[in-house]
Scaffold this active site. Structure first.
Site, PDB file in Angstrom:
ATOM      1  N   GLN A   1      43.893  46.222  42.071  1.00 32.25           N
ATOM      2  CA  GLN A   1      42.805  47.168  42.317  1.00 32.25           C
ATOM      3  C   GLN A   1      41.529  46.467  42.821  1.00 32.25           C
ATOM      4  O   GLN A   1      40.838  46.999  43.697  1.00 32.25           O
ATOM      5  CB  GLN A   1      42.520  47.982  41.067  1.00 32.25           C
ATOM      6  CG  GLN A   1      41.878  49.302  41.360  1.00 32.25           C
ATOM      7  CD  GLN A   1      42.030  50.270  40.199  1.00 32.25           C
ATOM      8  OE1 GLN A   1      41.413  50.107  39.167  1.00 32.25           O
ATOM      9  NE2 GLN A   1      42.858  51.288  40.376  1.00 32.25           N
ATOM     10  N   PHE A   2      41.268  45.299  42.278  1.00 30.44           N
ATOM     11  CA  PHE A   2      40.202  44.411  42.772  1.00 30.44           C
ATOM     12  C   PHE A   2      40.721  42.990  42.607  1.00 30.44           C
ATOM     13  O   PHE A   2      41.503  42.727  41.697  1.00 30.44           O
ATOM     14  CB  PHE A   2      38.908  44.581  41.953  1.00 30.44           C
ATOM     15  CG  PHE A   2      38.195  45.875  42.208  1.00 30.44           C
ATOM     16  CD1 PHE A   2      37.155  45.947  43.137  1.00 30.44           C
ATOM     17  CD2 PHE A   2      38.554  47.023  41.535  1.00 30.44           C
ATOM     18  CE1 PHE A   2      36.503  47.149  43.381  1.00 30.44           C
ATOM     19  CE2 PHE A   2      37.907  48.228  41.776  1.00 30.44           C
ATOM     20  CZ  PHE A   2      36.874  48.293  42.693  1.00 30.44           C
TER      21      PHE A   2
ATOM     22  N   GLU B   1      47.961  50.259  40.711  1.00 32.91           N
ATOM     23  CA  GLU B   1      47.227  51.193  39.859  1.00 32.91           C
ATOM     24  C   GLU B   1      46.531  52.259  40.708  1.00 32.91           C
ATOM     25  O   GLU B   1      45.752  51.923  41.602  1.00 32.91           O
ATOM     26  CB  GLU B   1      46.206  50.409  39.019  1.00 32.91           C
ATOM     27  CG  GLU B   1      46.907  49.502  38.001  1.00 32.91           C
ATOM     28  CD  GLU B   1      46.103  48.284  37.601  1.00 32.91           C
ATOM     29  OE1 GLU B   1      44.879  48.262  37.812  1.00 32.91           O
ATOM     30  OE2 GLU B   1      46.715  47.325  37.080  1.00 32.91           O
TER      31      GLU B   1
ATOM     32  N   GLU C   1      49.112  44.074  35.592  1.00 36.69           N
ATOM     33  CA  GLU C   1      49.213  43.369  36.867  1.00 36.69           C
ATOM     34  C   GLU C   1      50.403  42.427  36.928  1.00 36.69           C
ATOM     35  O   GLU C   1      51.009  42.236  37.987  1.00 36.69           O
ATOM     36  CB  GLU C   1      47.915  42.612  37.162  1.00 36.69           C
ATOM     37  CG  GLU C   1      46.741  43.518  37.524  1.00 36.69           C
ATOM     38  CD  GLU C   1      46.055  44.149  36.320  1.00 36.69           C
ATOM     39  OE1 GLU C   1      46.360  43.729  35.186  1.00 36.69           O
ATOM     40  OE2 GLU C   1      45.229  45.056  36.499  1.00 36.69           O
TER      41      GLU C   1
ATOM     42  N   PRO D   1      45.413  38.519  35.741  1.00 39.37           N
ATOM     43  CA  PRO D   1      46.538  38.672  34.807  1.00 39.37           C
ATOM     44  C   PRO D   1      47.897  38.481  35.494  1.00 39.37           C
ATOM     45  O   PRO D   1      48.891  38.236  34.825  1.00 39.37           O
ATOM     46  CB  PRO D   1      46.379  40.113  34.289  1.00 39.37           C
ATOM     47  CG  PRO D   1      44.940  40.449  34.492  1.00 39.37           C
ATOM     48  CD  PRO D   1      44.538  39.714  35.741  1.00 39.37           C
TER      49      PRO D   1
ATOM     50  N   HIS E   1      34.199  42.831  39.904  1.00 35.92           N
ATOM     51  CA  HIS E   1      34.510  43.659  41.069  1.00 35.92           C
ATOM     52  C   HIS E   1      34.012  43.034  42.373  1.00 35.92           C
ATOM     53  O   HIS E   1      34.060  43.675  43.407  1.00 35.92           O
ATOM     54  CB  HIS E   1      33.889  45.054  40.919  1.00 35.92           C
ATOM     55  CG  HIS E   1      34.547  45.902  39.880  1.00 35.92           C
ATOM     56  ND1 HIS E   1      34.461  45.660  38.531  1.00 35.92           N
ATOM     57  CD2 HIS E   1      35.339  47.007  39.974  1.00 35.92           C
ATOM     58  CE1 HIS E   1      35.140  46.581  37.861  1.00 35.92           C
ATOM     59  NE2 HIS E   1      35.679  47.398  38.708  1.00 35.92           N
TER      60      HIS E   1
HETATM   61  C1  LIG Z   1      42.939  44.047  34.081  1.00 36.85           C
HETATM   62  C2  LIG Z   1      42.310  45.215  34.750  1.00 36.85           C
HETATM   63  N1  LIG Z   1      42.981  45.884  35.701  1.00 36.85           N
HETATM   64  C3  LIG Z   1      42.426  46.923  36.337  1.00 36.85           C
HETATM   65  C4  LIG Z   1      41.160  47.347  36.032  1.00 36.85           C
HETATM   66  C5  LIG Z   1      40.509  48.525  36.786  1.00 36.85           C
HETATM   67  N2  LIG Z   1      40.326  49.668  35.872  1.00 36.85           N
HETATM   68  C6  LIG Z   1      39.142  49.918  35.316  1.00 36.85           C
HETATM   69  S1  LIG Z   1      39.216  51.189  34.232  1.00 36.85           S
HETATM   70  C7  LIG Z   1      40.843  51.456  34.544  1.00 36.85           C
HETATM   71  C8  LIG Z   1      41.568  52.545  33.831  1.00 36.85           C
HETATM   72  C9  LIG Z   1      41.478  52.414  32.346  1.00 36.85           C
HETATM   73  O1  LIG Z   1      42.137  53.454  31.718  1.00 36.85           O
HETATM   74  P1  LIG Z   1      42.117  53.591  30.137  1.00 36.85           P
HETATM   75  O2  LIG Z   1      42.575  52.304  29.517  1.00 36.85           O
HETATM   76  O3  LIG Z   1      42.899  54.805  29.766  1.00 36.85           O
HETATM   77  O4  LIG Z   1      40.589  53.746  29.751  1.00 36.85           O
HETATM   78  P2  LIG Z   1      39.594  54.915  30.187  1.00 36.85           P
HETATM   79  O5  LIG Z   1      39.048  54.556  31.515  1.00 36.85           O
HETATM   80  O6  LIG Z   1      40.377  56.187  30.201  1.00 36.85           O
HETATM   81  O7  LIG Z   1      38.556  54.911  29.134  1.00 36.85           O
HETATM   82  C10 LIG Z   1      41.308  50.529  35.478  1.00 36.85           C
HETATM   83  C11 LIG Z   1      42.701  50.480  35.973  1.00 36.85           C
HETATM   84  C12 LIG Z   1      40.482  46.626  35.029  1.00 36.85           C
HETATM   85  N3  LIG Z   1      39.254  46.939  34.659  1.00 36.85           N
HETATM   86  N4  LIG Z   1      41.070  45.580  34.415  1.00 36.85           N
END
Ligand SMILES: Cc1ncc(C[n+]2csc(CCOP(=O)(O)OP(=O)(O)O)c2C)c(N)n1
Ligand SMILES: Cc1ncc(C[n+]2csc(CCOP(=O)(O)OP(=O)(O)O)c2C)c(N)n1
Ligand SMILES: [Mg+2]
Ligand SMILES: [Mg+2]
Lengths: 325, 361, 325, 361
Positions: free
Chosen positions: A82-83, A29, A60, A89, A129
């Site tokens: 990412q963390f 990601e 993931e 998952p 995190h």
């Molecule tokens: C399972 C999981 N993977 C990775 C992350 C890290 N992460 C936090 S926000 C984000 C992007 C989210 O994008 P979106 O669903 O479009 O929501 P937005 O931030 O645009 O509101 C990611 C990859 C996470 N929180 N949870």
């Protein structure tokens, strides 16, 4: 020789591995265009193209599952979670496939792949995190688990991990991504997987740690000149370098294990057991675990209690030295 | 074209051969070499015979669990036959026929179900991944194989099978989406055999068809009579062509039926009626395929009888070999965990050997 | 009082809990109409209707994730993972939500739910049908992990688990689902979570086991009359009943831990550590782990090596007794 | 009806108020009480002001990470306002406006982003689940809440938010499918703000719209101008009505834009152009909503100014309180792990206290 941060060392290991070996691909990601949320993959997409360095969807299991397929079909995927808290998952893929393909197919297929993930607390982060989930990976046969504690090791261990014919989980202590610099050779080199590092020899007490906590142990013992501790950086959590540990404990008779992972059923327990099984008669005090509490790692306004300080380490070291059976 | 003509949202399903072997869509009849047609049929006969026999052996306590394919032969053989030699086959676990067609030996398959990992060590060059038990997780493997092929500019595609129940799993979603996103050469075949163990298709999802799930990924999806080998062949050929041209994945829902139990531990009488089973018997893929081949002059009744006879003999001899193959050597359960044995594994093996010795076991 | 198998005892606990408490709902793959692949939920849908007992799609994260929502909104879900090996797709939900909702919301929400799963080897099964994954659940703060070894305990512990205000992972040793019968009271009763059971008192050696292995230990020691072992059935893996263990080891000075889970970073290591931390000076021999090898549990034609036999247990007990520092 | 008229497969998107606040679909204008309209607007103003201030505080080092909502106010307030009082709000993490509307206090929200779990202990009766960090996993929580409501015959529904990036996750699939299967009263709002951190919407899936993913689950899906509070309100009302009648879930794709960074750790200049941002500025939901309210005679310029002034004062005072709230007490990090402290927790707490004492710390 240039000095580099751990983060830069990781980046360099990826870069040089991709340069040397066309089959290495890097994805996850936000890993591609922007170069990762920590910038560990910065510059790679520009250099090696979107085919070899790319942004995956937020999925993931797909990241790891596709890496399984790629590894079988001639690539060496180095994927990023990412963390570490978001590796869960993908945990099903990791346990049921990544760890098992060689055995399941009795060697017809094997998986030269690396799963990188920043891990650990102390960075004042949001929930999920700050996790230290070593146990979840170290307990699973078929996986290797590697954690560097210095820029030098980060580069050498990551290069080894990418070359390793077996799947390697590579946890990066994000707390020290930029904490300090160290001389790191320009050329490619390997630090062997499965070998601990004696950070400092000593005769009174063995202290075992890894990742960001190695530095904390060093700090603690620098301020505790009356104890001559042997400090061991485990570096590879699985398979463990039992010999180095056992030899040290045979010499010192006392052992302190320091980790941020939850204490109960945590990684320290295995070290206690190894020491029992192989150096029982040498033990002069009960092996001690200074570890994360069995609680969800707190948000920043309570995290200070959870994070292990050099003072605590020194305190426990003294307690251990004072023990008399 | 077929995707427009057979739009699942409009309730259309592709069928070329009806259940009696009559060409109901003669214009769509695919041109398939006689050799290939016969290889397909031979595989289906061996698949059928060995499948039925496995159940019997199991009932006699001579084999372990087994997941029968009876009824789903065309869904598998019709699709795998339309793929190319260098393509990859990614299994769920109920794909004996596809495996046999692709070069897995019957002995290997039996050995696997007999409880020996060596049954998953297919011969070199046989591009088949081992049976995949965790539902849904195989789609991503296919995506990865295909990604590697595409990046390395190899003309390869991956075909991956999943059950109707499996489409509810998160990994189905992630895998199909990933494949779609990168236009990967993947063909996804859902074997909708109406049940996931005891749970009927209607309890997997509210969607009227499984084919329409393709829309979620911006890729084509089609519902096909899964007991019609020609329809399966055609749909897969079109999908394979798309894959080869870099147009990405295709979702094929093969409507079929599991005639036997889920596995030998299952009693389907608990959850489905005899009438339902009887109805599907009439749609047996082997009946219609045989009729078609006879009509084409590629098969005679006598040859057909001989085929079954040979298959039975083959099965008997193969099973005998498997049944007498004995246990796995102790070392083998350690040796394949890593490329090299780790210190803890060496220690554990040694300790166990020492125990066996001392215990005189 | 009727005698019942462990499987029947589980069924009865579910039945009576549903009868007594309208908020209990039971679901999972094939759990409703057919009553489960092992028939642990047989008859429940007929009795309590499709609303309270139902078949879920094959989607473990949805099964557990929806249970989180239900528990917050007034229900007590008792969900089934068809085999513990298939709980992994739900692992993210379990670790990041089930274990944490109380803490995350500082007590505003809590999750009275139970996740049942048959576990363990020795049933000649296909891949992923024989796992012993205790560590993965015991290591996570916020979860309780309970494993019965007898029909009596199965009923009483499951009733306790359903009443518990916290989430409980309930692993059922499928190898002994039907292995033997025991008198089980008709009425509802509770066996407390967090308390080990002394199966047999003894003075020479402490043997700790749980699940299907308790019986194997009993068999082993019946044939070893020269050793007076104290056999402890742990029953609750988390939180551990430290007192019972420590007291026993203080008495015997020797401890053998028997489990089928992988040895390294496995549950036995925690027991070794507890004994070290709390009874170090009483130890007369190094605590011994007799545990699953660090390999994927083999398919049936190799499983016999992996499964721990009474002979092995007796052998290790004798070795331990022979130890002299 | 709206689902037919605004079929995502036909490229239709529901919009009632255009970016200047003109009614472009006057027949679809929902009738909303003045009180509600003003509550909606007030919430959006407070949301906007507190959001912008949070960023500022963070830049000054006085606050931790923060995930701004600027630009997405209408997507949230338009939808939550159409739900009922007893309904449940299930968050992703970028829903400050929906939270405020539903009764979470600004202080709680700030406290959370300040790094204190107490910020997620909403007042009694406030039916909001805490911020949900693991992407996708919240949908199943909403499904469970709704299942419980349905079983207990309570007139409740759950509304759940997710991002465009989140739709790629397996749990999105499982949760929507589960909701559809049991006709659960769930409204799923995808806030398609065009990015998932640095990853643009087009890299999440090949599907042209996210609304069309509904087809995979046999439920209705609609694409809505997410910066239009009236369109969001209408779509959600229809969805809520369906939920109440037992007709199951609805998928709403709110097309909107995140004007700020992903979080305060993110630099959006790395991955998007100023022009793009400028274009979206013109579509600001507050501009059009204000114009609409003034046109309706519900708001004057002076009142509007006062609203912003009040909001600023409110924010200032609230933040002051939060900033001086100090640390979490030691006991708190242990106390909420279980209903009762377990022996290991007691021991660890005692040991740590003893250390603090002895160390004189
Ligand atoms: C399972 C999981 N993977 C990775 C992350 C890290 N992460 C936090 S926000 C984000 C992007 C989210 O994008 P979106 O669903 O479009 O929501 P937005 O931030 O645009 O509101 C990611 C990859 C996470 N929180 N949870
Ligand atoms: C992740 C996971 N959950 C549960 C199971 C147990 N299981 C084995 S087969 C099966 C049903 C599969 O149904 P379907 O996908 O329709 O395939 P079919 O058996 O009909 O071929 C289940 C639930 C599993 N193998 N993997
Ligand atoms: Mg099926
Ligand atoms: Mg987004």
């Amino acid at each position: 020789m240039a000095t580099k941060t751990l983060l830069e060392a990781v980046n360099e290991a990826l870069d040089q591995s991709m340069e040397q070996d066309q089959s290495v691909v890097v994805y996850g990601e936000d890993v591609g265009f922007e170069g990762g949320v920590f910038r560990t993959t910065a510059g790679l997409q520009e250099k090696y193209g979107e085919g070899r360095v790319f942004d995956s969807p937020i999925a993931e299991a797909a990241i790891v599952g596709s890496a399984v397929g790629m590894a079988i079909n001639g690539l060496k995927p180095v994927v990023e979670m990412q963390f570490s808290g978001f590796s869960l998952p993908a945990y099903n893929q990791i346990v049921t496939h990544v760890a098992r393909f060689r055995n399941r197919s009795r060697g017809k297929y094997h998986l030269p792949l690396v799963i990188r993930m920043p891990y650990g607390g102390g960075v004042k982060a949001l929930e999920h995190h700050s996790e230290s989930l070593e146990t979840l990976y170290a307990h699973i046969p078929g996986l290797k688990l590697v954690i560097p504690s210095t820029p030098y090791d980060a580069k050498g261990l990551l290069i080894s991990a990418i070359k390793d014919p077996d799947p390697v989980i590579f946890m990066e202590p994000k707390r020290i991504y930029r904490a300090f610099k160290q001389e790191v050779p320009e050329e490619m080199y390997e630090v062997p997987i499965g070998k601990a590092r004696i950070v400092k020899p000593g005769k009174d007490l063995t202290i075992i740690a890894w990742g960001a906590l190695v530095r904390e142990v060093e700090k603690a013992m620098k301020n505790t000149p009356d104890i001559d501790a042997e400090i061991i950086d485990l570096r590879t959590i699985s398979p463990i370098d039992m010999d180095t540990i056992v030899e040290s404990v045979k010499k010192t008779g006392r052992v302190l294990i320091v980790h941020e992972a939850y204490k109960t059923f945590g990684p320290g327990a295995e070290l206690v057991s190894i020491v029992n099984e192989k150096a029982f008669v040498y033990l002069e005090a009960p092996p001690k675990r200074l570890a994360g509490f069995d609680v969800t790692i707190p948000l920043p306004r309570g995290e200070q209690y959870f994070i292990i300080s050099p003072e605590q380490i020194a305190f426990e070291a003294k307690q251990l030295m004072a023990f008399k059976a | 074209m077929i995707f427009k003509d057979f739009d699942p949202l409009k309730g259309k399903m592709l069928q070329i051969l009806d259940q009696n072997g009559k060409l109901v869509q003669p214009k769509l009849e695919p041109t398939i070499d006689k050799d290939i047609l016969l290889k397909m049929y031979h595989t289906m006969v061996l698949g059928r015979v060995s499948d039925d026999k496995a159940i019997q052996y199991q009932r006699q306590g001579r084999m372990l669990t087994y997941a029968p394919n009876h009824g789903q032969e065309a869904a598998q053989v019709g699709s795998i036959a339309a793929m190319k030699d260098d393509d990859w086959l990614v299994l769920a676990f109920r794909e004996l026929n596809a495996m046999l067609y692709k070069g897995v030996t019957l002995e290997q398959s039996y050995l696997y179900w007999y409880g020996n990992e060596m049954g998953s060590k297919y011969d070199e060059g046989v591009r088949v991944l081992p049976i995949n038990v965790p539902i849904g997780s195989q789609i991503n493997h296919a995506a990865g194989l295909a990604y590697a092929a595409k990046l390395q500019k190899k003309d390869e595609a991956a075909i991956v099978y999943i059950g109707d129940g499996g489409t509810s799993h998160g990994e189905f979603h992630e895998g199909v989406n990933f494949s779609g996103l990168f236009d990967l050469p993947v063909v996804i075949v859902i074997q909708n055999n109406q049940y996931a163990i005891s749970t009927p298709r209607r309890k997997a999802t509210k969607a009227k068809t499984l084919a329409q799930k393709a829309i979620a990924y911006g890729i084509p999806g089609i519902q096909v009579d899964g007991n019609d080998p020609l329809a399966m062949y055609l749909a897969t050929s079109v999908a394979r062509e798309r894959a080869g041209k870099g147009e990405g994945p295709t979702l094929i829902e093969a409507v079929t039926y599991r005639m036997g139990p889920h596995t030998t531990s299952d009693n389907p009488k608990l959850y489905r009626s005899d009438e339902e089973v009887e109805e599907w018997k009439l749609k047996d893929p082997l009946i219609r395929f045989k009729a078609y081949l006879i009509e084409k002059g590629y098969l005679t009744e006598e040859e057909d009888e001989q085929l079954y006879k040979d298959a039975k003999e083959n099965v008997k001899q193969t099973f005998q070999k498997v049944e007498t193959s004995g246990d796995v050597p102790l070392e083998d359960i350690f040796r394949y965990t890593y490329d090299e044995m780790t210190p803890n594994l060496n220690e554990q093996l040694d300790e166990y050997k020492a125990y066996l010795e001392k215990a005189g076991a």
